[in-house]
Scaffold this active site. Structure first.
Site, PDB file in Angstrom:
ATOM      1  N   LYS A  42       0.835  -1.212   0.000  1.00 51.91           N
ATOM      2  CA  LYS A  42       0.000   0.000   0.000  1.00 51.91           C
ATOM      3  C   LYS A  42       0.865   1.255   0.000  1.00 51.91           C
ATOM      4  CE  LYS A  42      -1.730   1.552   4.135  1.00 51.91           C
ATOM      5  NZ  LYS A  42      -1.416   2.943   4.443  1.00 51.91           N
ATOM      6  N   ASN A  43       1.862   1.282   0.899  1.00 50.05           N
ATOM      7  CA  ASN A  43       2.621   2.516   1.068  1.00 50.05           C
ATOM      8  C   ASN A  43       3.644   2.754  -0.033  1.00 50.05           C
ATOM      9  OD1 ASN A  43       1.068   3.126   3.238  1.00 50.05           O
ATOM     10  ND2 ASN A  43       2.547   2.424   4.775  1.00 50.05           N
ATOM     11  N   ARG A 113      -3.761  10.079   4.194  1.00 51.60           N
ATOM     12  CA  ARG A 113      -2.686  11.046   4.396  1.00 51.60           C
ATOM     13  C   ARG A 113      -1.757  11.124   3.188  1.00 51.60           C
ATOM     14  NH1 ARG A 113       0.236  14.040   8.213  1.00 51.60           N
ATOM     15  NH2 ARG A 113       2.488  13.847   7.997  1.00 51.60           N
ATOM     16  N   CYS A 137      -5.165   7.763   9.253  1.00 50.08           N
ATOM     17  CA  CYS A 137      -5.402   7.178  10.585  1.00 50.08           C
ATOM     18  C   CYS A 137      -5.188   8.220  11.676  1.00 50.08           C
ATOM     19  CB  CYS A 137      -4.426   6.029  10.842  1.00 50.08           C
ATOM     20  SG  CYS A 137      -4.799   4.548   9.930  1.00 50.08           S
ATOM     21  N   ARG A 144      -2.265  14.902  12.134  1.00 48.44           N
ATOM     22  CA  ARG A 144      -0.827  14.644  11.952  1.00 48.44           C
ATOM     23  C   ARG A 144      -0.191  15.821  11.204  1.00 48.44           C
ATOM     24  NH1 ARG A 144      -1.777   8.908   9.495  1.00 48.44           N
ATOM     25  NH2 ARG A 144       0.432   8.788   9.076  1.00 48.44           N
ATOM     26  N   PRO A 145       0.921  16.372  11.730  1.00 44.59           N
ATOM     27  CA  PRO A 145       1.474  17.613  11.161  1.00 44.59           C
ATOM     28  C   PRO A 145       2.078  17.441   9.769  1.00 44.59           C
ATOM     29  CG  PRO A 145       2.836  16.819  12.987  1.00 44.59           C
ATOM     30  CD  PRO A 145       1.664  15.898  12.907  1.00 44.59           C
ATOM     31  N   ASP A 147       4.354  20.076   8.790  1.00 43.68           N
ATOM     32  CA  ASP A 147       5.310  21.192   8.816  1.00 43.68           C
ATOM     33  C   ASP A 147       6.568  20.918   7.981  1.00 43.68           C
ATOM     34  OD1 ASP A 147       5.461  19.270  11.013  1.00 43.68           O
ATOM     35  OD2 ASP A 147       7.271  20.317  11.616  1.00 43.68           O
ATOM     36  N   ASP A 328       4.114   0.168  12.281  1.00 40.17           N
ATOM     37  CA  ASP A 328       2.918  -0.456  11.693  1.00 40.17           C
ATOM     38  C   ASP A 328       2.753  -1.913  12.128  1.00 40.17           C
ATOM     39  OD1 ASP A 328       2.597   1.950  10.446  1.00 40.17           O
ATOM     40  OD2 ASP A 328       3.213   1.278   8.462  1.00 40.17           O
ATOM     41  N   ILE A 350       6.905   6.405  17.628  1.00 40.73           N
ATOM     42  CA  ILE A 350       6.631   7.249  16.453  1.00 40.73           C
ATOM     43  C   ILE A 350       5.327   8.039  16.614  1.00 40.73           C
ATOM     44  CG2 ILE A 350       6.404   7.264  13.906  1.00 40.73           C
ATOM     45  CD1 ILE A 350       9.068   6.033  14.638  1.00 40.73           C
ATOM     46  N   ARG A 421      -8.846  -0.407   4.150  1.00 38.91           N
ATOM     47  CA  ARG A 421      -7.983   0.611   3.539  1.00 38.91           C
ATOM     48  C   ARG A 421      -6.636  -0.001   3.178  1.00 38.91           C
ATOM     49  NH1 ARG A 421      -6.641   4.664   7.511  1.00 38.91           N
ATOM     50  NH2 ARG A 421      -5.197   5.190   5.854  1.00 38.91           N
TER      51      ARG A 421
END
Ligand code: EPZ
Length: 440
Positions: A42-43, A113, A137, A144-145, A147, A328, A350, A421
Protein backbone atom coordinates in the site's frame (compact mmCIF):
# COMPACT_ATOMS: atom_id res chain seq x y z
CA UNK A 1 -10.18 -2.30 -19.99
CA UNK A 2 -11.96 -0.20 -17.37
CA UNK A 3 -12.03 3.62 -17.07
CA UNK A 4 -12.62 5.37 -13.79
CA UNK A 5 -15.21 8.03 -14.60
CA UNK A 6 -16.77 10.71 -12.42
CA UNK A 7 -19.94 8.53 -12.38
CA UNK A 8 -18.01 5.57 -11.05
CA UNK A 9 -16.49 7.86 -8.42
CA UNK A 10 -20.02 8.76 -7.24
CA UNK A 11 -21.09 5.09 -7.23
CA UNK A 12 -17.94 4.17 -5.33
CA UNK A 13 -18.67 6.85 -2.74
CA UNK A 14 -22.12 5.45 -2.05
CA UNK A 15 -20.71 1.92 -2.00
CA UNK A 16 -18.13 3.22 0.47
CA UNK A 17 -20.86 4.42 2.84
CA UNK A 18 -22.26 0.89 2.82
CA UNK A 19 -18.76 -0.53 3.32
CA UNK A 20 -18.32 1.73 6.37
CA UNK A 21 -21.26 -0.13 7.94
CA UNK A 22 -19.66 -3.53 7.27
CA UNK A 23 -18.43 -5.82 10.03
CA UNK A 24 -16.29 -8.88 10.49
CA UNK A 25 -17.79 -11.73 12.48
CA UNK A 26 -15.04 -14.02 13.70
CA UNK A 27 -15.32 -17.29 15.60
CA UNK A 28 -11.93 -17.79 17.19
CA UNK A 29 -9.65 -20.69 18.11
CA UNK A 30 -9.83 -22.40 14.72
CA UNK A 31 -6.54 -24.06 13.76
CA UNK A 32 -4.83 -22.14 10.96
CA UNK A 33 -2.54 -23.66 8.32
CA UNK A 34 -1.77 -23.48 4.60
CA UNK A 35 -0.45 -20.66 2.47
CA UNK A 36 -1.35 -17.01 2.06
CA UNK A 37 -0.09 -14.63 -0.63
CA UNK A 38 1.11 -11.11 0.07
CA UNK A 39 -0.20 -8.24 -2.09
CA UNK A 40 1.59 -5.16 -3.39
CA UNK A 41 2.64 -2.63 -0.76
CA UNK A 42 0.00 0.00 0.00
CA UNK A 43 2.62 2.52 1.07
CA UNK A 44 4.55 2.03 -2.18
CA UNK A 45 1.50 2.16 -4.47
CA UNK A 46 0.17 5.37 -2.95
CA UNK A 47 3.40 7.22 -3.75
CA UNK A 48 3.51 6.10 -7.37
CA UNK A 49 0.08 7.28 -8.58
CA UNK A 50 0.90 11.02 -8.20
CA UNK A 51 3.90 10.64 -10.53
CA UNK A 52 1.38 10.55 -13.39
CA UNK A 53 0.94 14.30 -12.80
CA UNK A 54 4.59 14.85 -13.76
CA UNK A 55 4.66 13.32 -17.24
CA UNK A 56 2.68 13.46 -20.49
CA UNK A 57 3.38 9.78 -21.08
CA UNK A 58 1.51 6.85 -19.53
CA UNK A 59 2.61 5.16 -16.35
CA UNK A 60 1.86 1.47 -15.97
CA UNK A 61 1.71 -0.02 -12.50
CA UNK A 62 1.67 -3.75 -11.81
CA UNK A 63 0.78 -5.58 -8.55
CA UNK A 64 -1.59 -2.78 -7.45
CA UNK A 65 -3.43 -3.85 -4.28
CA UNK A 66 -7.22 -3.65 -4.55
CA UNK A 67 -7.69 -1.65 -1.34
CA UNK A 68 -9.67 1.41 -0.31
CA UNK A 69 -6.69 3.81 -0.06
CA UNK A 70 -5.63 2.96 -3.63
CA UNK A 71 -9.23 3.52 -4.81
CA UNK A 72 -9.11 6.99 -3.24
CA UNK A 73 -5.78 7.77 -4.98
CA UNK A 74 -7.24 6.65 -8.32
CA UNK A 75 -10.31 8.85 -7.72
CA UNK A 76 -7.97 11.77 -7.01
CA UNK A 77 -6.22 11.22 -10.36
CA UNK A 78 -9.59 11.06 -12.16
CA UNK A 79 -10.67 14.29 -10.46
CA UNK A 80 -7.43 15.94 -11.64
CA UNK A 81 -8.12 15.00 -15.28
CA UNK A 82 -6.32 11.68 -15.70
CA UNK A 83 -7.53 8.45 -17.17
CA UNK A 84 -7.07 5.41 -14.95
CA UNK A 85 -7.44 2.21 -16.95
CA UNK A 86 -7.46 -1.26 -15.50
CA UNK A 87 -5.35 -3.44 -17.82
CA UNK A 88 -5.67 -6.69 -15.85
CA UNK A 89 -6.42 -7.99 -12.38
CA UNK A 90 -3.73 -5.91 -10.70
CA UNK A 91 -2.37 -3.77 -13.56
CA UNK A 92 -3.24 -0.14 -14.23
CA UNK A 93 -2.34 2.48 -16.76
CA UNK A 94 -2.56 6.14 -15.85
CA UNK A 95 -2.29 8.98 -18.31
CA UNK A 96 -2.78 12.69 -18.16
CA UNK A 97 -5.70 13.93 -20.31
CA UNK A 98 -6.79 17.45 -19.31
CA UNK A 99 -5.46 19.12 -16.21
CA UNK A 100 -8.89 20.18 -14.97
CA UNK A 101 -8.14 21.71 -11.61
CA UNK A 102 -5.46 22.58 -9.07
CA UNK A 103 -7.66 21.90 -6.07
CA UNK A 104 -7.21 18.64 -4.18
CA UNK A 105 -10.70 17.50 -3.18
CA UNK A 106 -11.27 17.87 0.56
CA UNK A 107 -13.43 14.74 0.61
CA UNK A 108 -10.61 12.61 -0.80
CA UNK A 109 -7.75 14.34 1.04
CA UNK A 110 -9.56 13.69 4.34
CA UNK A 111 -9.57 9.97 3.65
CA UNK A 112 -5.83 9.27 3.26
CA UNK A 113 -2.69 11.05 4.40
CA UNK A 114 -0.67 10.00 1.34
CA UNK A 115 -2.87 12.45 -0.62
CA UNK A 116 -0.15 14.98 0.27
CA UNK A 117 2.01 13.24 -2.36
CA UNK A 118 -0.13 14.99 -5.03
CA UNK A 119 0.88 18.46 -3.79
CA UNK A 120 4.51 18.60 -4.98
CA UNK A 121 3.85 17.25 -8.50
CA UNK A 122 1.02 19.79 -9.04
CA UNK A 123 3.17 22.62 -7.69
CA UNK A 124 6.14 21.61 -9.87
CA UNK A 125 4.10 21.30 -13.08
CA UNK A 126 1.42 24.01 -12.66
CA UNK A 127 3.07 26.50 -10.29
CA UNK A 128 0.05 26.45 -7.96
CA UNK A 129 -1.94 24.05 -5.78
CA UNK A 130 -4.75 24.28 -3.21
CA UNK A 131 -5.18 21.53 -0.62
CA UNK A 132 -6.74 20.96 2.82
CA UNK A 133 -4.87 19.37 5.73
CA UNK A 134 -4.56 15.64 4.94
CA UNK A 135 -6.45 12.95 6.87
CA UNK A 136 -5.62 9.27 7.41
CA UNK A 137 -5.40 7.18 10.59
CA UNK A 138 -5.88 9.16 13.80
CA UNK A 139 -2.69 7.92 15.46
CA UNK A 140 -0.69 11.10 16.05
CA UNK A 141 -1.29 14.13 18.22
CA UNK A 142 -4.26 16.14 16.88
CA UNK A 143 -4.11 16.15 13.10
CA UNK A 144 -0.83 14.64 11.95
CA UNK A 145 1.47 17.61 11.16
CA UNK A 146 2.81 18.53 7.70
CA UNK A 147 5.31 21.19 8.82
CA UNK A 148 8.32 19.40 7.27
CA UNK A 149 6.62 19.27 3.86
CA UNK A 150 5.73 22.97 4.02
CA UNK A 151 9.26 23.92 5.18
CA UNK A 152 10.72 21.89 2.30
CA UNK A 153 8.49 23.55 -0.31
CA UNK A 154 9.40 26.93 1.20
CA UNK A 155 13.14 26.18 0.86
CA UNK A 156 12.49 25.23 -2.76
CA UNK A 157 11.06 28.73 -3.35
CA UNK A 158 7.30 28.19 -2.96
CA UNK A 159 5.08 30.77 -1.29
CA UNK A 160 2.56 29.46 1.27
CA UNK A 161 -0.76 31.08 2.10
CA UNK A 162 -3.06 29.64 4.73
CA UNK A 163 -6.62 30.26 3.53
CA UNK A 164 -9.86 29.27 5.24
CA UNK A 165 -9.73 25.45 5.52
CA UNK A 166 -6.96 25.05 2.97
CA UNK A 167 -3.38 25.85 1.99
CA UNK A 168 -2.26 27.53 -1.24
CA UNK A 169 1.25 27.03 -2.54
CA UNK A 170 2.61 28.95 -5.50
CA UNK A 171 5.98 28.94 -7.26
CA UNK A 172 6.88 30.19 -10.74
CA UNK A 173 9.81 27.78 -10.78
CA UNK A 174 10.94 25.52 -7.96
CA UNK A 175 14.65 25.59 -7.26
CA UNK A 176 16.98 23.02 -5.74
CA UNK A 177 17.68 23.39 -2.00
CA UNK A 178 19.54 21.88 0.93
CA UNK A 179 16.95 20.42 3.29
CA UNK A 180 17.63 18.74 6.63
CA UNK A 181 14.66 16.87 8.11
CA UNK A 182 14.56 17.63 11.86
CA UNK A 183 12.70 14.34 12.34
CA UNK A 184 12.77 11.29 10.06
CA UNK A 185 9.67 11.33 7.85
CA UNK A 186 8.78 8.68 5.27
CA UNK A 187 6.26 10.55 3.14
CA UNK A 188 8.14 13.83 3.68
CA UNK A 189 11.27 12.24 2.19
CA UNK A 190 9.25 10.80 -0.71
CA UNK A 191 7.38 14.01 -1.39
CA UNK A 192 10.41 16.32 -1.48
CA UNK A 193 12.53 13.77 -3.39
CA UNK A 194 9.79 13.52 -6.04
CA UNK A 195 9.16 17.26 -6.27
CA UNK A 196 12.89 18.04 -6.50
CA UNK A 197 13.11 16.00 -9.72
CA UNK A 198 11.48 18.89 -11.61
CA UNK A 199 13.17 21.73 -9.68
CA UNK A 200 15.97 23.81 -11.16
CA UNK A 201 19.40 22.68 -9.89
CA UNK A 202 20.48 20.27 -7.19
CA UNK A 203 18.57 19.32 -4.03
CA UNK A 204 20.24 17.60 -1.09
CA UNK A 205 17.97 15.95 1.46
CA UNK A 206 19.53 14.94 4.79
CA UNK A 207 18.32 12.75 7.68
CA UNK A 208 16.04 10.97 5.21
CA UNK A 209 13.87 7.93 5.92
CA UNK A 210 15.34 4.71 4.46
CA UNK A 211 12.26 2.50 3.92
CA UNK A 212 12.40 0.07 0.96
CA UNK A 213 9.41 1.93 -0.57
CA UNK A 214 11.65 5.02 -0.92
CA UNK A 215 14.33 3.18 -2.90
CA UNK A 216 11.60 1.61 -5.05
CA UNK A 217 10.09 5.03 -5.78
CA UNK A 218 13.51 6.48 -6.65
CA UNK A 219 14.13 3.51 -8.97
CA UNK A 220 10.96 4.28 -10.92
CA UNK A 221 11.69 8.04 -11.04
CA UNK A 222 15.20 7.33 -12.38
CA UNK A 223 13.73 5.07 -15.07
CA UNK A 224 11.43 8.00 -15.97
CA UNK A 225 14.53 10.19 -16.51
CA UNK A 226 15.13 11.63 -13.03
CA UNK A 227 18.61 11.86 -11.49
CA UNK A 228 18.40 10.62 -7.91
CA UNK A 229 21.31 9.21 -5.91
CA UNK A 230 21.37 7.80 -2.40
CA UNK A 231 17.71 6.73 -1.91
CA UNK A 232 17.66 4.17 0.91
CA UNK A 233 20.43 6.06 2.77
CA UNK A 234 20.15 9.15 5.03
CA UNK A 235 21.36 11.53 2.27
CA UNK A 236 19.60 11.79 -1.09
CA UNK A 237 20.87 13.99 -3.93
CA UNK A 238 18.55 14.97 -6.74
CA UNK A 239 19.68 16.82 -9.87
CA UNK A 240 16.61 18.52 -11.35
CA UNK A 241 15.60 17.65 -14.92
CA UNK A 242 13.32 19.50 -17.37
CA UNK A 243 10.88 16.67 -17.99
CA UNK A 244 10.03 13.13 -17.01
CA UNK A 245 8.99 10.29 -19.28
CA UNK A 246 6.47 7.53 -18.60
CA UNK A 247 7.46 4.25 -17.03
CA UNK A 248 6.45 0.84 -15.80
CA UNK A 249 6.55 -0.12 -12.15
CA UNK A 250 6.16 -3.38 -10.29
CA UNK A 251 4.97 -2.60 -6.78
CA UNK A 252 7.11 -4.30 -4.16
CA UNK A 253 5.44 -6.81 -1.80
CA UNK A 254 3.86 -5.31 1.31
CA UNK A 255 6.32 -5.85 4.15
CA UNK A 256 3.76 -4.82 6.77
CA UNK A 257 1.26 -7.37 5.45
CA UNK A 258 4.04 -10.00 5.46
CA UNK A 259 4.97 -9.21 9.05
CA UNK A 260 1.33 -9.10 10.13
CA UNK A 261 0.60 -12.55 8.69
CA UNK A 262 3.80 -13.90 10.29
CA UNK A 263 2.71 -12.52 13.66
CA UNK A 264 -0.79 -13.97 13.17
CA UNK A 265 0.74 -17.40 12.43
CA UNK A 266 2.93 -17.18 15.54
CA UNK A 267 0.02 -16.04 17.75
CA UNK A 268 -2.27 -18.79 16.45
CA UNK A 269 0.56 -21.35 16.90
CA UNK A 270 -1.69 -24.08 15.52
CA UNK A 271 -0.22 -25.22 12.18
CA UNK A 272 2.39 -24.42 9.53
CA UNK A 273 1.63 -21.24 7.55
CA UNK A 274 3.59 -20.25 4.46
CA UNK A 275 3.53 -16.59 3.52
CA UNK A 276 4.21 -16.34 -0.20
CA UNK A 277 5.18 -13.61 -2.70
CA UNK A 278 6.98 -11.52 -0.10
CA UNK A 279 10.45 -9.98 0.46
CA UNK A 280 11.64 -11.43 3.81
CA UNK A 281 14.78 -9.30 3.63
CA UNK A 282 12.68 -6.20 4.35
CA UNK A 283 11.80 -7.54 7.82
CA UNK A 284 15.14 -8.17 9.50
CA UNK A 285 14.02 -6.57 12.77
CA UNK A 286 11.00 -8.88 13.06
CA UNK A 287 13.03 -12.04 12.44
CA UNK A 288 15.52 -10.90 15.11
CA UNK A 289 12.62 -10.60 17.58
CA UNK A 290 11.25 -13.99 16.52
CA UNK A 291 14.69 -15.51 17.32
CA UNK A 292 14.50 -13.97 20.77
CA UNK A 293 10.98 -15.12 21.64
CA UNK A 294 11.23 -18.61 20.20
CA UNK A 295 9.05 -18.45 17.11
CA UNK A 296 9.90 -21.26 14.73
CA UNK A 297 10.34 -19.90 11.19
CA UNK A 298 12.11 -20.61 7.92
CA UNK A 299 13.00 -17.87 5.42
CA UNK A 300 13.27 -18.37 1.70
CA UNK A 301 13.95 -15.77 -1.00
CA UNK A 302 10.29 -14.84 -1.48
CA UNK A 303 8.46 -16.77 1.24
CA UNK A 304 8.41 -17.37 4.98
CA UNK A 305 7.17 -20.45 6.77
CA UNK A 306 6.00 -20.13 10.37
CA UNK A 307 5.80 -23.40 12.29
CA UNK A 308 4.22 -24.18 15.66
CA UNK A 309 6.45 -23.87 18.69
CA UNK A 310 6.34 -25.10 22.34
CA UNK A 311 6.25 -21.71 23.93
CA UNK A 312 6.61 -18.05 23.07
CA UNK A 313 8.60 -15.85 25.43
CA UNK A 314 7.85 -12.24 26.32
CA UNK A 315 10.22 -9.52 25.13
CA UNK A 316 10.48 -5.74 25.18
CA UNK A 317 10.09 -3.97 21.87
CA UNK A 318 10.63 -0.38 20.77
CA UNK A 319 9.34 0.92 17.45
CA UNK A 320 11.92 2.64 15.28
CA UNK A 321 12.34 4.03 11.78
CA UNK A 322 13.46 1.49 9.14
CA UNK A 323 15.39 -0.78 9.42
CA UNK A 324 14.22 -0.83 13.06
CA UNK A 325 10.99 -2.43 14.23
CA UNK A 326 8.10 -0.84 12.26
CA UNK A 327 5.42 1.10 14.14
CA UNK A 328 2.92 -0.46 11.69
CA UNK A 329 3.68 -3.88 13.25
CA UNK A 330 3.43 -2.71 16.84
CA UNK A 331 -0.27 -3.46 17.33
CA UNK A 332 -0.16 -7.05 15.95
CA UNK A 333 3.01 -7.66 18.00
CA UNK A 334 1.23 -6.43 21.15
CA UNK A 335 -1.43 -9.10 20.52
CA UNK A 336 1.33 -11.72 20.16
CA UNK A 337 2.80 -10.65 23.49
CA UNK A 338 -0.56 -11.34 25.21
CA UNK A 339 0.16 -15.01 24.38
CA UNK A 340 3.82 -14.97 25.46
CA UNK A 341 5.17 -16.18 28.81
CA UNK A 342 6.33 -13.32 30.98
CA UNK A 343 6.21 -9.55 31.01
CA UNK A 344 6.86 -7.43 27.95
CA UNK A 345 7.16 -3.69 27.54
CA UNK A 346 5.88 -2.25 24.27
CA UNK A 347 7.32 1.20 23.56
CA UNK A 348 5.73 3.14 20.70
CA UNK A 349 8.07 5.99 19.74
CA UNK A 350 6.63 7.25 16.45
CA UNK A 351 2.97 8.05 17.23
CA UNK A 352 1.16 9.37 20.34
CA UNK A 353 -2.10 7.47 19.93
CA UNK A 354 -1.13 4.16 18.46
CA UNK A 355 -1.09 2.23 21.72
CA UNK A 356 -4.51 3.36 22.91
CA UNK A 357 -6.07 0.35 21.15
CA UNK A 358 -4.48 -1.86 23.86
CA UNK A 359 -7.50 -1.02 26.01
CA UNK A 360 -9.62 -3.07 23.56
CA UNK A 361 -7.34 -6.07 24.13
CA UNK A 362 -7.87 -5.63 27.87
CA UNK A 363 -11.62 -5.81 27.20
CA UNK A 364 -10.93 -9.17 25.52
CA UNK A 365 -9.15 -10.48 28.63
CA UNK A 366 -5.54 -9.39 28.09
CA UNK A 367 -3.57 -8.28 31.14
CA UNK A 368 -2.17 -4.94 29.98
CA UNK A 369 -1.17 -1.93 32.04
CA UNK A 370 -0.83 1.40 30.30
CA UNK A 371 2.24 3.18 31.70
CA UNK A 372 1.72 6.27 29.54
CA UNK A 373 0.49 6.88 25.96
CA UNK A 374 3.79 5.59 24.59
CA UNK A 375 4.30 2.47 26.75
CA UNK A 376 2.28 -0.53 27.83
CA UNK A 377 3.25 -3.51 29.97
CA UNK A 378 1.78 -6.83 28.83
CA UNK A 379 1.58 -9.77 31.26
CA UNK A 380 1.21 -13.05 29.44
CA UNK A 381 -0.07 -15.48 28.60
CA UNK A 382 -3.72 -14.50 28.92
CA UNK A 383 -6.82 -16.15 27.53
CA UNK A 384 -8.69 -13.81 25.15
CA UNK A 385 -12.47 -13.85 24.75
CA UNK A 386 -14.65 -12.69 21.85
CA UNK A 387 -16.26 -9.24 22.19
CA UNK A 388 -18.10 -6.59 20.17
CA UNK A 389 -15.46 -4.08 19.04
CA UNK A 390 -14.98 -1.14 16.70
CA UNK A 391 -11.79 -0.85 14.67
CA UNK A 392 -10.07 2.42 15.69
CA UNK A 393 -7.66 2.52 12.71
CA UNK A 394 -6.05 0.34 10.05
CA UNK A 395 -3.28 -1.47 11.96
CA UNK A 396 -5.09 -1.59 15.32
CA UNK A 397 -8.10 -2.99 13.45
CA UNK A 398 -5.93 -5.73 11.95
CA UNK A 399 -4.55 -6.45 15.42
CA UNK A 400 -8.12 -6.93 16.65
CA UNK A 401 -8.70 -9.41 13.82
CA UNK A 402 -5.66 -11.39 15.03
CA UNK A 403 -6.89 -11.22 18.64
CA UNK A 404 -10.34 -12.40 17.53
CA UNK A 405 -8.87 -15.32 15.58
CA UNK A 406 -7.12 -16.63 18.70
CA UNK A 407 -9.88 -15.70 21.18
CA UNK A 408 -12.50 -18.04 22.58
CA UNK A 409 -15.96 -17.39 21.13
CA UNK A 410 -17.37 -14.84 18.74
CA UNK A 411 -16.00 -11.36 18.04
CA UNK A 412 -17.76 -8.69 16.02
CA UNK A 413 -15.51 -5.94 14.61
CA UNK A 414 -17.19 -2.82 13.21
CA UNK A 415 -15.79 0.04 11.08
CA UNK A 416 -13.88 -2.41 8.89
CA UNK A 417 -13.56 0.26 6.18
CA UNK A 418 -10.47 1.22 8.21
CA UNK A 419 -9.04 -2.30 7.88
CA UNK A 420 -9.92 -2.60 4.20
CA UNK A 421 -7.98 0.61 3.54
CA UNK A 422 -4.88 -1.57 3.70
CA UNK A 423 -5.69 -5.29 3.32
CA UNK A 424 -7.19 -6.70 0.13
CA UNK A 425 -9.94 -9.35 0.42
CA UNK A 426 -8.85 -10.08 3.96
CA UNK A 427 -11.73 -12.35 4.99
CA UNK A 428 -11.37 -14.44 1.83
CA UNK A 429 -7.62 -14.89 2.29
CA UNK A 430 -7.91 -15.74 5.99
CA UNK A 431 -10.67 -18.26 5.28
CA UNK A 432 -8.27 -20.04 2.93
CA UNK A 433 -5.98 -20.79 5.87
CA UNK A 434 -8.83 -22.06 8.06
CA UNK A 435 -10.19 -18.93 9.75
CA UNK A 436 -13.89 -18.69 10.55
CA UNK A 437 -14.45 -15.08 9.45
CA UNK A 438 -17.40 -13.54 7.63
CA UNK A 439 -17.84 -10.03 6.32
CA UNK A 440 -21.40 -8.86 6.70
C1 EPZ B 1 4.26 6.59 6.76
O1 EPZ B 1 3.50 7.65 7.29
C2 EPZ B 1 3.31 5.45 6.55
N1 EPZ B 1 2.23 5.90 5.66
C3 EPZ B 1 2.72 5.03 7.89
O2 EPZ B 1 1.91 3.91 7.68
C4 EPZ B 1 3.85 4.67 8.85
O3 EPZ B 1 3.29 4.41 10.11
C5 EPZ B 1 4.83 5.82 8.95
O4 EPZ B 1 5.30 6.19 7.64
C6 EPZ B 1 6.04 5.51 9.81
O5 EPZ B 1 6.68 4.39 9.31
C7 EPZ B 1 2.44 5.96 4.36
O6 EPZ B 1 3.51 5.67 3.84
C8 EPZ B 1 1.28 6.37 3.52
P1 EPZ B 1 6.14 9.97 8.96
P2 EPZ B 1 4.07 9.12 7.27
O7 EPZ B 1 6.07 11.28 8.27
O8 EPZ B 1 5.02 9.26 6.17
C9 EPZ B 1 5.88 13.28 12.39
C10 EPZ B 1 -0.03 2.64 7.87
O9 EPZ B 1 -0.62 2.12 8.84
N2 EPZ B 1 5.79 14.31 11.35
O10 EPZ B 1 7.34 9.13 8.77
O11 EPZ B 1 2.90 10.02 7.34
C11 EPZ B 1 4.67 12.35 12.44
O12 EPZ B 1 3.60 12.94 13.13
C12 EPZ B 1 0.51 4.03 7.96
O13 EPZ B 1 0.14 2.07 6.78
C13 EPZ B 1 5.89 15.62 11.73
O14 EPZ B 1 6.01 15.96 12.91
O15 EPZ B 1 4.83 9.14 8.64
C14 EPZ B 1 5.23 11.12 13.10
O16 EPZ B 1 5.25 11.29 14.48
C15 EPZ B 1 0.07 4.78 9.14
N3 EPZ B 1 5.84 16.58 10.75
C16 EPZ B 1 6.67 11.08 12.58
O17 EPZ B 1 6.96 12.40 12.08
C17 EPZ B 1 5.71 16.28 9.43
O18 EPZ B 1 5.68 17.20 8.59
C18 EPZ B 1 6.93 10.11 11.46
O19 EPZ B 1 5.90 10.24 10.50
C19 EPZ B 1 5.62 14.92 9.06
C20 EPZ B 1 5.68 13.95 10.04
Amino acid sequence: MKFLSVKSVIIRNSVRNIIMESKFIINGEKPLSGSIKVKGAKNAALKVFPLALMTDEPIEVVNVPDIEDCHRAQEMLAALGHSVKKLGIDKMQIQRQNRTCLNLSAELVNKFRASIMFVGPLLATCGEVYFPHPGGCVIGAGTRPIDMFLDGFDKMGAKLEVLENKYRLTAKKLKGANIFFPKITVTGTESLMTTACLAQGETILENCAMEPEISALAGLLNRMGAKIEGAGTPTIKIAGVKKLNGGEYQIIPDRIETGTFAILAAASNSGAIVIEDCEPKHLGSLWALFDKIGVNYELDKSSVKILPTDKILATDVTTHEYPGFATDLQSPFTVLMTQAEGVSLIHETIYDRRLLFADLLTQMGANIIMADPHRVVVNGPAKLYGRKLISPDLRAGMALVIAALIAKGKTEIGNIYQIERGYEKLAERLKNIGADIEKI
